[in-house]
Motif scaffolding. Structure first.
Motif, PDB file in Angstrom:
ATOM      1  N   ALA A  49     -30.102  -4.878  35.077  1.00 41.23           N
ATOM      2  CA  ALA A  49     -29.945  -4.053  34.002  1.00 41.23           C
ATOM      3  C   ALA A  49     -28.736  -2.914  34.162  1.00 41.23           C
ATOM      4  CB  ALA A  49     -31.149  -3.351  33.362  1.00 41.23           C
ATOM      5  N   GLN A  53     -25.087  -3.607  32.251  1.00 38.60           N
ATOM      6  CA  GLN A  53     -24.437  -2.680  31.226  1.00 38.60           C
ATOM      7  C   GLN A  53     -23.354  -1.812  31.748  1.00 38.60           C
ATOM      8  OE1 GLN A  53     -25.932  -2.661  28.090  1.00 38.60           O
ATOM      9  NE2 GLN A  53     -23.969  -1.418  27.693  1.00 38.60           N
ATOM     10  N   THR A  66     -25.094   2.164  19.896  1.00 36.81           N
ATOM     11  CA  THR A  66     -25.022   1.021  20.365  1.00 36.81           C
ATOM     12  C   THR A  66     -26.517   0.168  20.448  1.00 36.81           C
ATOM     13  OG1 THR A  66     -25.668   1.781  22.525  1.00 36.81           O
ATOM     14  CG2 THR A  66     -23.557   1.984  22.131  1.00 36.81           C
ATOM     15  N   PRO A  68     -28.254  -1.316  22.675  1.00 38.92           N
ATOM     16  CA  PRO A  68     -29.393  -0.837  23.614  1.00 38.92           C
ATOM     17  C   PRO A  68     -29.974   0.466  23.118  1.00 38.92           C
ATOM     18  CG  PRO A  68     -27.396  -1.227  24.986  1.00 38.92           C
ATOM     19  CD  PRO A  68     -27.002  -1.355  23.621  1.00 38.92           C
ATOM     20  N   GLU A  71     -32.337  -1.076  20.021  1.00 38.62           N
ATOM     21  CA  GLU A  71     -33.450  -1.690  20.834  1.00 38.62           C
ATOM     22  C   GLU A  71     -34.617  -0.891  21.373  1.00 38.62           C
ATOM     23  OE1 GLU A  71     -34.091  -5.080  24.222  1.00 38.62           O
ATOM     24  OE2 GLU A  71     -32.175  -4.513  23.353  1.00 38.62           O
ATOM     25  N   PRO A 271     -25.792   4.141  26.198  1.00 37.65           N
ATOM     26  CA  PRO A 271     -25.875   2.584  26.456  1.00 37.65           C
ATOM     27  C   PRO A 271     -26.439   1.998  27.896  1.00 37.65           C
ATOM     28  CG  PRO A 271     -23.686   2.755  26.097  1.00 37.65           C
ATOM     29  CD  PRO A 271     -24.230   4.201  25.597  1.00 37.65           C
ATOM     30  N   THR A 274     -30.331   3.712  28.088  1.00 37.84           N
ATOM     31  CA  THR A 274     -31.083   2.781  27.263  1.00 37.84           C
ATOM     32  C   THR A 274     -31.359   1.432  27.486  1.00 37.84           C
ATOM     33  OG1 THR A 274     -29.354   2.704  25.686  1.00 37.84           O
ATOM     34  CG2 THR A 274     -30.870   4.503  25.205  1.00 37.84           C
ATOM     35  N   ALA A 275     -30.207   0.678  28.097  1.00 34.71           N
ATOM     36  CA  ALA A 275     -30.415  -0.366  28.606  1.00 34.71           C
ATOM     37  C   ALA A 275     -31.240  -0.827  29.659  1.00 34.71           C
ATOM     38  CB  ALA A 275     -28.864  -1.197  28.983  1.00 34.71           C
ATOM     39  N   ASN A 278     -34.811  -0.129  28.454  1.00 40.14           N
ATOM     40  CA  ASN A 278     -35.320  -1.417  27.638  1.00 40.14           C
ATOM     41  C   ASN A 278     -35.658  -2.410  28.770  1.00 40.14           C
ATOM     42  OD1 ASN A 278     -34.913  -1.466  24.745  1.00 40.14           O
ATOM     43  ND2 ASN A 278     -33.054  -1.101  25.180  1.00 40.14           N
TER      44      ASN A 278
END
Length: 385
Positions: A49, A53, A66, A68, A71, A271, A274-275, A278
């Motif tokens: 990840a 990203q 964004t 991510p 989400e 991003p 948060t990516a 996630n």
């Protein structure tokens, strides 16, 4: 800043529940970066990840959003059970999350004189000036006073809450388990009573899930053991699995208190962070690591109590947030002895060892922990005799 009894080691790499220092010495990590490394070290999902990203978009500022970030907001609102009106804001740490929660409390005034914020004795909510004002540990606060006003620290009893709360209270903020106090659970029925009393008086119930969230206690969030719905929770640590991220999740009418521009963060919710969050939360869900925490916690506690050390008075906690109560104030010595035996644990205070291993641990890691922890206890007991 190091905790009690924690000698400085220069760590070089990690894999799973193990780390190695720059001299090649192996350690079983039963602290996980203080409840941060949910998937352990260098987990393939985490590594992939970050790499994926970082190769596309790492940061854009809070002038943009964004995929991510969107989400993650949807995911964490769902996991928290915040419902259709749930909202999420992301920052960079637990302290920042609690700063956002403190400001949320200030917004809960409805034109009334709601000037009081209640927090608990021995609570720990962070080291920034606002989060420190919420922290119920005088030795941490005194050097930096005066802090933000209006905060009152009350004992963690239902009787004290009943005596303290009134219509001038804007919010009650609490941890479902006080980790820094020695992994101390709230009294039975406390969260249910807190929900009833805060709702009755128009105060917000804000639950600090920074250490107890992301599945650590055997539920996604600690408040879920009580079956209540708070007005807001703060999150950090384990949701990022090692990348800095924190957040505030609001429920129901509390989601309407902030208006545009009242709070923000340049890096918050970028991003990259948060990516990764996630991916971490997705893997916890896919691999049922919440269930693993629920199963492995009692297993670890049974092993500790079966050691039969005269230094161990008992264990407490939920899931994989465990406190080992000691009969003597030797927690720092046990931490040192454990490290010498290749085991990383933490002294929450002089009479409590705190354990917060990665959520991925299984039988092999628990066997290794038992052997090393038993040896450390024996070392300290022998030295004292």
């Amino acid at each position: 800043m190091r905790s009690i009894g924690m000698p400085l080691r220069k760590l070089d790499r990690g894999e799973g529940a193990y780390v190695w220092d720059d001299e090649g010495t192996e350690y079983l990590d039963f602290l996980a970066g203080i409840a941060v490394n949910s998937l352990g070290h260098a987990h393939p999902v985490f590594v992939e990840a970050v790499s994926r990203q970082a190769a596309t978009l790492a940061h854009v500022s809070n002038y943009f959003t964004t995929e991510p970030a969107l989400e993650l907001a949807e995911r964490i609102v769902r996991l928290a059970g915040a419902g259709e009106n749930g909202r999420a804001w992301f920052g960079n740490s637990g302290a920042e999350a609690n700063e956002a929660a403190f400001k949320l409390a200030r917004l809960n005034n409805s034109g009334e004189a709601r000037t009081r914020v209640l927090a608990l004795v021995d609570a720990f909510h962070g080291r920034t000036m606002g989060s420190l004002a919420l922290t119920g540990k005088p030795h941490m606060r005194e050097a930096f006073e005066p802090l933000a006003g209006g905060v009152e620290h009350i004992p963690a009893t239902i009787e004290a809450l009943e005596a303290s709360i009134d219509d001038a209270v804007a919010a009650l903020i609490l941890e479902p388990i006080q980790g820094e106090a020695g992994v101390v659970e709230l009294p039975a029925g406390y969260l249910e009573a807190a929900r009833d009393l805060t709702r009755r008086h128009g105060a917000l119930l804000i639950v600090d899930e920074i250490q107890t969230g992301a599945g650590r206690t055997g539920e996604w969030f600690g408040f879920q053991h009580a079956g209540i719905t708070p007005d807001a929770i703060t999150v950090a640590k384990g949701i990022g699995g090692g990348i800095p991220i924190g957040g505030l999740v609001t429920f129901g009418a509390a989601s309407d208190l902030y208006s545009k521009g009242q709070h923000g963060s340049t890096f918050g919710g970028n991003p990259l962070a948060t990516a990764v969050a996630n991916a971490v939360l997705g893997e916890i869900e896919r691999a049922d690591l919440v269930g693993n925490a629920a199963r492995r916690g009692p297993q670890v506690r049974e092993r500790i109590e079966a050691i039969g050390s005269p230094l161990v008075a008992g264990t407490r906690g939920r899931g994989l947030l465990i406190g080992v109560a000691l009969t003597e104030p030797v927690a720092g010595k046990i931490v040192d002895a454990a490290l010498a035996r290749g085991l990383i644990v933490n002294a929450a205070n002089d009479v409590t060892i705190r354990l917060a291993p990665p959520l991925i641990i299984g039988d092999a890691e628990i066997d290794a922990f038992t052997d090393r922890f038993a040896a450390a206890l024996a070392d300290v007991a022998h030295a004292a005799s």
